[in-house]
Design an enzyme around this catalytic site. Structure first.
Site, PDB file in Angstrom:
ATOM      1  N   PRO A  38       0.791  -1.208   0.000  1.00  0.00           N
ATOM      2  CA  PRO A  38       0.000   0.000   0.000  1.00  0.00           C
ATOM      3  C   PRO A  38       0.831   1.268   0.000  1.00  0.00           C
ATOM      4  CG  PRO A  38       0.042  -1.042   2.166  1.00  0.00           C
ATOM      5  CD  PRO A  38       1.141  -1.588   1.353  1.00  0.00           C
ATOM      6  N   GLU A  39       0.573   2.122  -0.957  1.00  0.00           N
ATOM      7  CA  GLU A  39       1.110   3.467  -0.951  1.00  0.00           C
ATOM      8  C   GLU A  39      -0.052   4.392  -0.610  1.00  0.00           C
ATOM      9  OE1 GLU A  39       3.613   4.243  -4.397  1.00  0.00           O
ATOM     10  OE2 GLU A  39       3.870   2.097  -4.721  1.00  0.00           O
ATOM     11  N   HIS A  83      -2.634 -16.071   8.989  1.00  0.00           N
ATOM     12  CA  HIS A  83      -1.992 -14.762   9.139  1.00  0.00           C
ATOM     13  C   HIS A  83      -2.941 -13.711   9.695  1.00  0.00           C
ATOM     14  CE1 HIS A  83       1.513 -16.324   7.235  1.00  0.00           C
ATOM     15  NE2 HIS A  83       0.860 -16.632   6.139  1.00  0.00           N
ATOM     16  N   ARG A 136       3.362 -11.028   5.683  1.00  0.00           N
ATOM     17  CA  ARG A 136       4.798 -10.795   5.887  1.00  0.00           C
ATOM     18  C   ARG A 136       5.110 -10.103   7.211  1.00  0.00           C
ATOM     19  NH1 ARG A 136       7.231  -8.477   0.326  1.00  0.00           N
ATOM     20  NH2 ARG A 136       9.191  -8.852   1.379  1.00  0.00           N
ATOM     21  N   LYS A 156      20.693  17.606  -2.459  1.00  0.00           N
ATOM     22  CA  LYS A 156      20.831  16.143  -2.480  1.00  0.00           C
ATOM     23  C   LYS A 156      21.456  15.644  -3.776  1.00  0.00           C
ATOM     24  CE  LYS A 156      17.093  15.117   0.741  1.00  0.00           C
ATOM     25  NZ  LYS A 156      18.017  14.779   1.844  1.00  0.00           N
TER      26      LYS A 156
END
Length: 292
Positions: A2-3, A102, A125, A166
């Site tokens: 998920p973003e 899970h 995970r 940067k």
DNA sequence: CCACTAACCTGTAGGC
DNA sequence: TGCCTACAGGTTAGTG
């Protein structure tokens, strides 16, 4: 998984059932996910009502009636879902210990209009994590986050200020949540493609005399557009992303470059073929012709 | 502070 | 079918 758009999709799905709901009980299937659950986690949530469901970057924030905020990060595979049986047959509802392989957290909810609901958090995970805090300033996860890309204060000058010194490539800089908070591997590639910037471009090369290069304006606009479109599409489902109601997103059908190695660049009149490279251990996708 | 790598953990897809 | 490798949407800890 998920973003920002996926987390926002989850937030909206959860809000419909969880806002106004009373948390009757919370059961943990294990003591940790990515990190241990904080001391007193289940007791802090139990007995409270969820006042509001918010999002900051990729974090879900649930404001509780006792003034605490319950924070949840989904990691790569975290999923919230409402258990079917509890929704459809509330009279046959029985509390149970988390038993799915899970399924790590179960929430027993009572909603004033919707009745009993059971919310289940699954995370194969276990890169996700949860926390509780009183003040945002005391939360280490939120403290160093950069601006929201869809927020009012975010613009090319702000971005220029944050990346002007940067030397790292744009790909790495945009993945850095301290620079701008909420993009991940998919949407960085997509946003850079829309702005015609190479993922390998040195960040400082897009800033001269502290002034943003015109392409940074395109990048900010492209970022906002992509994220907004992806939210409207319910996020992107590559393998296992699901909204809280179980639905998949469909923005993946509109990727210009992500996971499209070897395909034709969709930029009008561009003859490029999408390439995949690895930067800081993760795939970047770009068009070598229209991105420079 | 900056930049980079390894680590966390499980599942799946592809090659042989 | 089995074995092996590579890879997957994220973040932190540790190293120069």
């Amino acid at each position: 998984m998920p973003e920002l758009p996926e987390v926002e999709t989850v937030r909206r799905g959860l809000a419909r059932h969880i806002e106004g709901a009373h948390i009757e009980a919370v059961r943990l299937g294990r003591a940790d996910l990515r990190f241990p659950f904080p001391q007193g986690f289940t007791q802090a949530l139990g007995g409270q009502t969820v006042i509001a469901t918010e999002r900051r970057a990729k974090y879900l924030l649930f404001r509780l009636s006792n003034g605490l905020t319950w924070l949840s990060h989904l990691g790569m595979t975290g999923t919230f879902r409402f258990e079917e049986r509890a929704l459809k047959e509330p009279s046959r509802y029985r509390p149970a210990k988390p038993d799915g392989k899970h399924e790590h957290v179960e929430f027993d909810l009572v909603h004033p209009q919707q009745g009993r609901l059971r919310l289940i958090y699954t995370d194969a995970r276990r890169f996700g994590f949860m926390d509780i805090f009183e003040q945002e300033a005391e939360c280490a996860y939120l403290r160093h986050l950069g601006p929201e890309p869809l927020g009012n204060g975010f613009n090319a000058s702000e971005l220029a200020r944050r990346i002007g010194n940067k030397r790292a490539p744009m790909k790495a800089v945009l993945l850095d949540q301290r620079v701008v908070a909420g993009l991940g591997n998919i949407y960085v590639s997509e946003a850079l493609h829309r702005a015609h910037i190479l993922p390998t471009a040195q960040a400082s090369s897009l800033v001269q005399n502290e002034e943003p290069d015109p392409r940074l304006e395109k990048l900010v606009a492209g970022m906002r557009a992509i994220l907004t479109e992806a939210i409207e599409a319910g996020g992107s489902t590559l393998r296992d992303f699901r909204a809280a109601n179980g639905e998949t997103g469909y923005f993946q059908h509109r990727f210009a470059v992500y996971d499209r190695e070897g395909e034709a660049c969709p930029t009008p009149l561009c003859t490029g073929v999408i390439r995949r490279i690895v930067q800081s251990g993760r795939s970047s996708f770009y068009c070598p012709v229209c991105q420079h």
